[in-house]
Design a protein around this motif. Structure first.
Motif, short mmCIF file in Angstrom:
data_model
loop_
_atom_site.label_atom_id
_atom_site.label_comp_id
_atom_site.label_asym_id
_atom_site.label_seq_id
_atom_site.Cartn_x
_atom_site.Cartn_y
_atom_site.Cartn_z
N SER A 172 20.53 -9.68 -5.48
CA SER A 172 19.85 -10.40 -6.57
C SER A 172 18.82 -9.54 -7.29
N ALA A 173 18.20 -8.56 -6.57
CA ALA A 173 17.16 -7.73 -7.19
C ALA A 173 17.72 -6.44 -7.76
N LEU A 174 19.05 -6.27 -7.70
CA LEU A 174 19.67 -5.04 -8.19
C LEU A 174 20.12 -5.24 -9.64
N ASP A 175 19.99 -4.19 -10.43
CA ASP A 175 20.54 -4.25 -11.78
C ASP A 175 22.06 -4.25 -11.70
N LEU A 176 22.73 -4.66 -12.76
CA LEU A 176 24.18 -4.84 -12.73
C LEU A 176 24.93 -3.55 -12.40
N LYS A 177 24.40 -2.42 -12.92
CA LYS A 177 25.06 -1.15 -12.65
C LYS A 177 24.98 -0.78 -11.17
N THR A 178 23.78 -0.91 -10.60
CA THR A 178 23.60 -0.60 -9.18
C THR A 178 24.37 -1.60 -8.32
N ASP A 179 24.36 -2.87 -8.72
CA ASP A 179 25.10 -3.92 -8.00
C ASP A 179 26.57 -3.54 -7.91
N LEU A 180 27.16 -3.10 -9.03
CA LEU A 180 28.57 -2.72 -9.05
C LEU A 180 28.84 -1.54 -8.13
N LYS A 181 27.97 -0.52 -8.19
CA LYS A 181 28.15 0.66 -7.34
C LYS A 181 28.06 0.30 -5.86
N VAL A 182 27.08 -0.56 -5.50
CA VAL A 182 26.92 -0.96 -4.10
C VAL A 182 28.14 -1.72 -3.62
N ARG A 183 28.65 -2.64 -4.45
CA ARG A 183 29.82 -3.43 -4.03
C ARG A 183 31.07 -2.58 -3.92
N GLU A 184 31.20 -1.59 -4.80
CA GLU A 184 32.35 -0.68 -4.70
C GLU A 184 32.28 0.15 -3.42
N ALA A 185 31.08 0.64 -3.09
CA ALA A 185 30.91 1.42 -1.85
C ALA A 185 31.15 0.56 -0.63
N ILE A 186 30.68 -0.68 -0.68
CA ILE A 186 30.89 -1.60 0.45
C ILE A 186 32.37 -1.89 0.62
N ALA A 187 33.07 -2.13 -0.49
CA ALA A 187 34.51 -2.43 -0.42
C ALA A 187 35.28 -1.28 0.22
N GLN A 188 34.88 -0.05 -0.11
CA GLN A 188 35.55 1.11 0.47
C GLN A 188 35.16 1.32 1.92
N ARG A 189 33.87 1.19 2.22
CA ARG A 189 33.37 1.46 3.57
C ARG A 189 33.80 0.38 4.56
N LEU A 190 33.82 -0.88 4.10
CA LEU A 190 34.11 -2.01 4.99
C LEU A 190 35.50 -2.58 4.75
N SER A 191 36.43 -1.71 4.46
CA SER A 191 37.78 -2.17 4.11
C SER A 191 38.48 -2.87 5.27
N LYS A 192 38.05 -2.63 6.51
CA LYS A 192 38.66 -3.27 7.67
C LYS A 192 37.78 -4.36 8.28
N SER A 193 36.62 -4.57 7.72
CA SER A 193 35.69 -5.56 8.26
C SER A 193 35.81 -6.89 7.52
N THR A 194 35.30 -7.93 8.15
CA THR A 194 35.20 -9.24 7.51
C THR A 194 33.86 -9.30 6.79
N VAL A 195 33.90 -9.49 5.48
CA VAL A 195 32.67 -9.48 4.69
C VAL A 195 32.46 -10.86 4.07
N ILE A 196 31.29 -11.41 4.28
CA ILE A 196 30.91 -12.69 3.68
C ILE A 196 29.71 -12.43 2.77
N ILE A 197 29.89 -12.71 1.49
CA ILE A 197 28.82 -12.49 0.51
C ILE A 197 28.33 -13.84 -0.01
N ILE A 198 27.05 -14.09 0.15
CA ILE A 198 26.43 -15.28 -0.42
C ILE A 198 25.68 -14.83 -1.66
N ALA A 199 26.01 -15.42 -2.81
CA ALA A 199 25.46 -14.90 -4.05
C ALA A 199 25.21 -16.02 -5.06
N GLN A 200 24.44 -15.65 -6.09
CA GLN A 200 24.18 -16.54 -7.22
C GLN A 200 24.93 -16.07 -8.47
#
Length: 544
Positions: A468-496
């Motif tokens: 929520s406190a990240l700008d849209l550009k940083t938010d996108l980069k973080v989610r892309e890195a998470i998707a790649q890093r946690l490709s085998k994990s179960t990820v639950i994102i609670i968001a607004q």
């Protein structure tokens, strides 16, 4: 006496040598006893200080360990301010009483017993005088205890209140200044402080009566001994020296009872503190370890099966009939209006609270069967409030690791887009982070918190409104890195944000604690009015 001196002279003995020899021998005995008493007092002082400090250390450790096992329900029941007071002020009261008991209680009975024996050897006919003095002391102490005992309990509660107000004020300093509420907060603290001062003054005034009262009893006892002794001296039943000795022994006995009395008056506050400490140590946590100690398969398949839950003392259900599955290698998003129960899902999965109906499973096992340490070891959790601890940036990221691993810390920070700003700080990963991360911005704190979770390499991850406190550009980069890093994990994102969840594999829409819709982004736009309403409030139809 003159005849005895004449006899010594006839025998050729020097009465002065005899007298000096007697004085020297008795004086040496007395000096030896004084020296022995001084040595024992030093030893006793050391032992009492050691035992008191060790006891308070052990109590604080037990309290801290117990508080760590509490769920939010128990913590809220006691209040954080009260738990701090019980770990500090109450423990200090117990320590002081322990030292007093060891120093004085071991000393007073010896003096009382020894004095009583000598009194009956010297003038047994006047024992009733001491009885009157002891009775007067007993009445005075009983009255003081009746007056002070309730006030001591109130005193500790008022200290809790002062701590609570101070904690709220210090934590909310920026809000107080922003709304110009300094005067109101000053008045609130002044009122609580005045109440504490009033009770403290009452207790101290009552206690202040004790010393003059005790002196009155001692001097009155001395006067009674002189009056009673004078009559017996006049009748030839008692010698002046015996009466003076009787006064000395009587003062020893009364002093011993005074010492015990001082302890008995101070004891109520310590007893109140003991009760408050025991209340914490005896409290049962509502969240208990599971009966089995097994290692999970660590696939990370999460399932909610008809889960319902309401918070303590709340008549409204926070969640009702929640059922869904989150599979390994997928990202499940939870979205909904404020108060719809999104964070409650995370709290239940982490077992901060237990479900009241239904069950939650990981890899087919009910999470209530897991040991709490095992359960939380397999979940990487980023809370809604990014709380950091005082220490270095590297230590905060490695918080969930058994030992500091530079490679894992830097890799996690890079994926969380935190590496650049940490490296630019003076000291890099050794840069100091203030308590609560107060020297970082909101977005920086969130990125460090995300890195802390990523460093664990867990099969299940929960991100509770962590972007929520990240700008849209940083938010996108973080989610892309998470998707790649946690490709085998179960990820639950609670968001607004819709932009955060629209590309997730499964989106759960909560409304009023119930599932209003479930599916992918395009499907929900067509079938779920609540989702469409949230989406259109943030993005245009073309962007959606």
């Amino acid at each position: 006496a003159a005849w005895i001196l004449k006899c010594y002279t006839l025998l050729g003995a020097d009465d002065r040598d005899i007298q000096m020899g007697y004085i020297i021998s008795e004086g040496l005995k007395m000096l030896s006893l004084v020296f022995l008493s001084a040595c024992l007092s030093v030893v006793l002082g050391y032992l009492s200080a050691y035992v008191g400090s060790s006891l308070s250390r052990d109590i604080r450790e037990r309290l801290f360990k117990k508080v760590l096992s509490f769920s939010p329900a128990e913590t809220d029941g006691f209040s954080v301010a009260s738990l701090i007071t019980r770990s500090t002020s109450d423990v200090q009261q117990v320590q002081m009483m322990t030292v007093m008991l060891m120093r004085m209680v071991s000393y007073a009975p010896i003096m009382a017993i020894g004095g009583t024996i000598k009194v009956f050897e010297t003038a047994p006919s006047m024992w009733w005088v001491i009885g009157v003095g002891v009775l007067a002391i007993g009445i005075m102490l009983f009255t003081l205890m009746r007056l002070t005992m309730p006030r001591f309990r109130l005193l500790q509660n008022l200290i809790d209140n002062i701590n609570r107000i101070s904690r709220e004020t210090l934590g909310g300093m920026m809000v107080i200044r922003a709304f110009g509420s300094e005067k109101r907060e000053n008045e609130r603290f002044k009122s609580a402080n005045g109440e504490l001062t009033s009770v403290s003054l009452f207790v101290n005034r009552v206690m202040g009566v004790m010393n003059p009262g005790m002196n009155l009893v001692m001097n009155g006892t001395t006067l009674l001994i002189v009056l009673a002794g004078a009559r017996q001296i006049g009748r030839g039943l008692l010698q002046v020296g015996d009466m003076m000795a009787f006064i000395t022994y009587s003062m020893q006995i009364i002093s011993a009872f005074l010492t015990l009395g001082m302890i008995s008056v101070s004891a109520p506050r310590a007893l109140v503190s003991v009760g408050r400490i025991a209340g914490v140590l005896e409290a049962e946590s509502s969240i208990k370890d599971g009966p089995e100690d097994f290692e999970p398969q660590r696939r990370g398949e999460v399932a909610f099966e008809n889960v319902s839950f309401s918070y303590p003392q709340s008549p409204v259900k926070a969640l009702s009939g929640i059922s869904f599955r989150a599979l390994p290698g997928t990202v499940t998003a939870v979205i909904g209006q404020t108060g719809s129960g999104k964070s409650t899902l995370a709290n239940l999965l982490m077992r901060f609270y237990d479900v009241q109906q239904g069950r939650i499973t990981i890899d087919g096992r009910d999470i209530r069967d897991f040991k709490l340490t095992t359960l939380r070891d397999i979940i990487g959790y980023v809370p809604q409030r990014s709380l950091l601890f005082s220490g270095t940036a590297g230590e905060n990221i490695a918080f969930g690791l058994e030992s500091y691993d530079e490679k894992r810390v830097r890799a996690a920070a890079a994926d969380a887009q935190a590496d650049r700003f940490i490296s630019s700080m003076e000291g890099g990963y050794g840069a100091y982070i203030a308590q609560g991360g107060s020297n970082l911005s909101g977005g920086q704190k969130q990125r460090v918190a995300i890195a802390r979770a990523l460093a664990k390499n867990s099969p299940v991850y929960i991100f509770d409104d962590s972007f929520s406190a990240l700008d849209l550009k940083t938010d996108l980069k973080v989610r892309e890195a998470i998707a790649q890093r946690l490709s085998k994990s179960t990820v639950i994102i609670i968001a607004q944000r819709i932009s955060t969840v629209m590309n997730c594999d499964n989106i759960i829409v909560l409304s009023g604690g119930k599932i209003a819709g479930m599916g992918r982004h395009r499907q929900l736009l067509e079938t779920c009015p609540q989702y469409k309403e949230i989406a259109l409030s943030q993005l245009s139809e073309k962007e959606l």
